[in-house]
Design an enzyme around this catalytic site. Structure first.
Site, PDB file in Angstrom:
ATOM      1  N   THR A   1       0.816  -1.211   0.000  1.00  0.00           N
ATOM      2  CA  THR A   1       0.000   0.000   0.000  1.00  0.00           C
ATOM      3  C   THR A   1       0.849   1.259   0.000  1.00  0.00           C
ATOM      4  OG1 THR A   1      -0.261   0.097   2.416  1.00  0.00           O
ATOM      5  CG2 THR A   1      -1.874  -1.192   1.177  1.00  0.00           C
ATOM      6  N   ASP A   2       2.076   1.211   0.520  1.00  0.00           N
ATOM      7  CA  ASP A   2       2.962   2.373   0.408  1.00  0.00           C
ATOM      8  C   ASP A   2       3.173   2.726  -1.059  1.00  0.00           C
ATOM      9  OD1 ASP A   2       3.429   3.108   3.029  1.00  0.00           O
ATOM     10  OD2 ASP A   2       5.270   1.952   3.232  1.00  0.00           O
ATOM     11  N   LEU A   3       3.450   1.696  -1.874  1.00  0.00           N
ATOM     12  CA  LEU A   3       3.690   1.926  -3.291  1.00  0.00           C
ATOM     13  C   LEU A   3       2.416   2.421  -3.984  1.00  0.00           C
ATOM     14  CD1 LEU A   3       3.379   0.429  -6.324  1.00  0.00           C
ATOM     15  CD2 LEU A   3       5.449   1.726  -5.829  1.00  0.00           C
TER      16      LEU A   3
END
Length: 563
Positions: free
Chosen positions: A415-417
């Site tokens: 989810t960071d990406l």
């Protein structure tokens, strides 16, 4: 749009809220792009480009994500490319098409892992296996999060864990964002398993640690990818149409666009990185002494390889935002900027009086982008908005695992990406809106809203033995769709009777090298892909040279080609 179905659906969803004729840009999403390999499906891309390897580090072997992560990411890149092309056209350029690929999306998703693996500073591969998903006495699987070692120790003290085990667990717990594995002492899992989840929550609240239960339902949250709030403006912005000193070029559609960012970790810096790859001039605001992440090993040249992967090419200024003079300096910077981007903790922008209304008073045409962990979808105060907690709460932790595995977040920061890419997409949508209205915009996005972008089946899939990477004498092999489902053909190709079962096929594959089986299966008209088990090998493989650049470390090239 010519694209795999999942990528086309994701791109269409992201482009739907944009008030522009996005069909005017010809968009093509391939599987391999510039990677000279016969990649024709999600599993092949995950295998060849290293996603199975990084996701599987915690298990000690390559493991496929049970969702079409690379294909969905390519859909986000395609939507970004369409908007960038439309912005360039509004600024006077003749840009009519964009190409990207699922393979390039996979490499971008692994940018930080590639950078860390291809330096000379430290081991290329992290040691140990394990996750930080715990199970309480009443069977609730949960994730915990803190960046404070004293709070970590206090949490485990309250659960009765051995202090030595807690101390030994702190380093792998903190490093799991970088390593994608977390070999914790067994004593910590034992201590968590002695307490009911209500007691775990109470211990976490007392210690100041965030705890989130892992949802077993893989369904996505009902939240839009981003929210765009446009301000009234005077009409088309002359500078946005190319009246400035620099204008778009064929491969840099955002040339001349100025971005100021005050970001940390992955989500915010990646959004700025996307804009930089598209040609924007990005200025980073860092605290006095510089961003502490610059010194986190492994080091490439004079900077952290992981930090460099998302921030190379940006200029930097140091400002103390806690002071009145520092906040005035931010106003001075945005007075000539097009975009201001931050991912500060909730409430910081208002506390510092650097919220959208404050900066729009200085620069009415500013695109103000705020990226967060949860948006406004959690009660106050929200848990820490980090990747693994969002995976746990959003159902993604269940979706990425097949039905015979317990739900658990991937320690690859999914989810960071996606959060950084969705934030970047929202900024592009706002810049395009500004070319029409001349007014500023506010864009809000979150890790939770990004998690909702990823398509998921209503039920978790069940993997057969042949769905997983097969062990060979010298590595792993991912069988293609036909080889997985047409067992008689596969058995015959590897020299077995047509009556052989899946386990017999796997045993046979384990006795010969990967290259031999690739040849044998190809002769039988069956596709298979060698699984990358060392990210350094991608840099040394000439088939990846058009997709990867190298300096102090490997870095994915810009994943768009404009025409």
């Amino acid at each position: 749009m010519i694209a795999p179905a999942v990528a086309a659906d994701v791109a269409a969803r992201l482009l739907r809220p944009v008030a522009a004729d996005t069909s005017a840009v010809d968009c093509h999403i391939g599987w391999a792009g510039p990677i000279a390999l016969p990649l024709g499906d999600e599993r092949a891309v995950q295998a060849a480009c290293g996603i199975m390897h990084v996701h599987g580090r915690a298990a000690g072997r390559p493991v496929p994500l049970a969702v079409d992560y690379a294909t969905a990411t390519a859909g986000v890149l395609a939507a970004q490319g369409v908007l960038a092309a439309l912005i360039a056209r509004a600024r006077g350029a003749r840009t009519y098409g964009v190409r990207t690929s699922v393979g390039q999306a996979a490499l971008l998703a692994l940018a930080q892992y590639l950078a860390a693996a291809t330096t000379d500073d430290g081991p290329a591969e992290p040691a140990g296996r394990g996750t930080a998903t715990f199970t309480s006495a009443d069977g609730v699987r949960f994730e915990c999060e803190t960046f404070d070692p004293l709070r970590w120790r206090g949490f485990w003290d309250r659960l009765g864990a051995d202090r030595t085990a807690a101390a030994q667990g702190w380093r792998p717990f903190q490093q799991r964002f970088a390593t994608a594995t977390c070999p914790l002492p067994t004593a910590l899992h034992t201590a968590a398993g002695r307490a009911a989840f209500s007691a775990v929550r109470a211990a976490a609240d007392e210690a100041g640690v965030s705890v989130v239960a892992v949802r077993g339902d893989p369904g996505p949250p009902d939240v839009p990818p981003f929210a765009l709030t446009a301000r009234c403006g005077p009409g088309p912005d002359p500078r946005a149409r190319g009246g400035g000193s620099a204008g778009p070029t064929p491969d840099r559609p955002l040339e001349g666009v100025r971005v100021v960012e005050s970001t940390r970790r992955v989500q915010g810096p990646l959004a700025g990185h996307v804009l930089h790859l598209l040609g924007a001039d990005v200025l980073r605001i860092e605290p006095p002494g510089g961003d502490p992440m610059r010194g986190v090993p492994p080091i490439a040249g004079r900077c952290s390889a992981r930090f460099s992967a998302l921030n190379a090419g940006k200029t930097t200024t140091e400002i103390d935002l806690t002071t009145a003079s520092g906040r005035r300096a931010v106003h001075d910077l945005v007075a000539t900027a097009d975009v201001f981007l931050h991912n500060w903790a909730p409430g910081k922008a208002a506390h510092w009086r650097l919220d959208a209304d404050d900066l729009h008073a200085t620069r009415p045409g500013l695109v103000y982008a705020a990226a967060s962990g949860w948006g406004d979808r959690m009660p106050h105060p929200p848990p820490l908005g980090t990747d693994y907690l969002v995976q746990a709460h959003s159902g993604l932790a269940a979706a990425v695992r097949c039905a015979d595995e317990p739900p658990a977040p991937s320690l690859m920061t999914l989810t960071d990406l996606l959060g950084g890419l969705v934030c970047g997409h929202g900024i592009l949508a706002a810049l395009l809106t500004r070319t029409r209205t001349g007014g500023g915009c506010r864009v809000d996005s979150s890790l939770l809203s990004a998690a909702a972008v990823l398509p998921r089946p209503p039920q978790r899939p069940r993997f057969t033995p042949l769905d997983r990477p097969a062990r060979t004498l010298d590595g792993y092999l991912q069988l293609g769709p036909a080889a997985r489902t047409q067992l008689q053909r596969t058995a015959h190709a590897v020299g077995l009777a047509a009556s052989a079962g899946p386990n017999e096929v796997l045993a046979r594959l384990s006795n010969r090298p990967t290259r031999l089986w690739l040849h044998r299966l190809a002769e039988a008209g069956l596709h298979a892909t060698a699984v990358c088990t060392d990210l350094r090998a991608l840099v040394q493989d000439p088939r990846f040279h058009r997709a990867l650049a190298t300096a102090d470390h490997a870095v994915p090239r810009a994943p768009w080609e404009f025409a």
